[in-house]
Design an enzyme around this catalytic site. Sequence first.
Site, PDB file in Angstrom:
ATOM      1  N   SER A  54       0.878  -1.170   0.000  1.00 41.76           N
ATOM      2  CA  SER A  54       0.000   0.000   0.000  1.00 41.76           C
ATOM      3  C   SER A  54       0.915   1.220   0.000  1.00 41.76           C
ATOM      4  O   SER A  54       2.113   1.105   0.324  1.00 41.76           O
ATOM      5  CB  SER A  54      -0.834  -0.017   1.284  1.00 41.76           C
ATOM      6  OG  SER A  54      -1.419   1.234   1.532  1.00 41.76           O
ATOM      7  N   TYR A  64      -1.998  -1.504  10.381  1.00 43.12           N
ATOM      8  CA  TYR A  64      -1.948  -1.611   8.908  1.00 43.12           C
ATOM      9  C   TYR A  64      -0.606  -1.092   8.387  1.00 43.12           C
ATOM     10  O   TYR A  64       0.054  -1.738   7.559  1.00 43.12           O
ATOM     11  CB  TYR A  64      -3.106  -0.803   8.325  1.00 43.12           C
ATOM     12  CG  TYR A  64      -3.345  -0.972   6.845  1.00 43.12           C
ATOM     13  CD1 TYR A  64      -4.030  -2.093   6.365  1.00 43.12           C
ATOM     14  CD2 TYR A  64      -2.935  -0.011   5.927  1.00 43.12           C
ATOM     15  CE1 TYR A  64      -4.286  -2.243   5.001  1.00 43.12           C
ATOM     16  CE2 TYR A  64      -3.186  -0.151   4.568  1.00 43.12           C
ATOM     17  CZ  TYR A  64      -3.863  -1.267   4.109  1.00 43.12           C
ATOM     18  OH  TYR A  64      -4.121  -1.410   2.763  1.00 43.12           O
TER      19      TYR A  64
END
Length: 260
Positions: free
Chosen positions: A142, A155
Site C-alpha cells: 500500500s 496496517y
Amino acid sequence: MKLKDKVCIVTGAARGIGETVARRYVAEGARVAIADLELAAAEETAASLTAMGPGSAMGVAMDVTDEQAVSDGVARVVARWGTVDVLVSNAGIQIVHKIEDFPFADWKKMLSIHLDGAFLTARACIPHMYAQKSGSIIFMGSVHSKEASPLKSAYVTAKHGLLGLSRVISKEGAEHGVRANVICPGFVKTPLVEKQIPEQAAALGIPESEVIRRIMLGNTVDGEFTTAEDVAEVALLFASFPTNALTGQSLIVSHGWFME
Ligand code: NAD
C-alpha cells in the site's frame, strides 16, 4: 497473451482488487486459483472468469492465517495444475483505532492476515517455484508501506513489513529464478475502503466528504481514486517480467499521493 497457461494463486480474490487482478490474468491466458475465506464467493468469481476466458479459474477455500489451510489450498492447486508460477498475496482487511484504544486482539488479527498470510502463502509456493527454477511472488502492499496515517498503526506496520519480506525472498530466491515485489496502491474504492469512510469520519469527527477529499485524496496530483484495473496492470507487469532485473522492488500506483 503474457501469462498463457501460467498457474497463478491470488489470495483474497473473491472480490475487490484481488478479483480484478485475477480477471486480468485470465484475460492473459493464465490458470488462476481464487483463494479466499469465502469459498462460495470464490467459486462464483472463478466460474465467471472461466466463462470469460481465454484462461480459466478455480475457487479454493483458504484462510491465509491458517498454516494447514494454506498448505492444503496450495496442494489442491498443484494437484490440479501441476505447479505454481505466480503468487499474489493480496488478502487483507483494515481495522482503524487510535493507538491508545487499539485492542491487542485487533492488532494481532491485522498482523496475522497481512504478515502471517504473506509468509505462509509464499513459503507454501516457493518449493514449487524453486523446483522449476522460476516464479514471481507479488505482495499487495500500500502507499502505507511507505507512508503513515493516523488510526492505522497495525496496517502501516504490516504493510511496511511486506517490504522486508519481499527483499529477503528476492535475495534467497534469485539463484532459483524466483522474484518478489510489492505493489503499493493508493486508495481504491473497494468494500475495504467504503467501510473506512464512515469509520474515519466518526473517529476524526469530520464529515464523510472531507474524509474522501482531504484524508484519502488530498495528496494526490488530481484528486482521483486509483482503480483496481490500475493495480492489476502493475500486477501483470510483475507477474510477466522475464528476469531477475525486476526483484526486491516496490511500485507505487497512487495518482502521485506518495512520490519517491
Ligand atoms: P476487499 O475487502 O474488497 O477484499 C478482500 C478479500 O480478502 C475478500 O474477498 C475477503 O474475503 C478476503 N479475505 C479477508 N481475510 C482473508 C483471509 N484471512 N484469508 C483469505 N482471504 C481473506 O479488499 P481490497 O480493497 O480489495 O484489498 C485487497 C488488498 O489490497 C489488501 O491487502 C489491502 O490492504 C490492499 N490495499 C487496498 C487498498 C484500497 O484502497 N482498497 C489500497 C492499498 C492496498
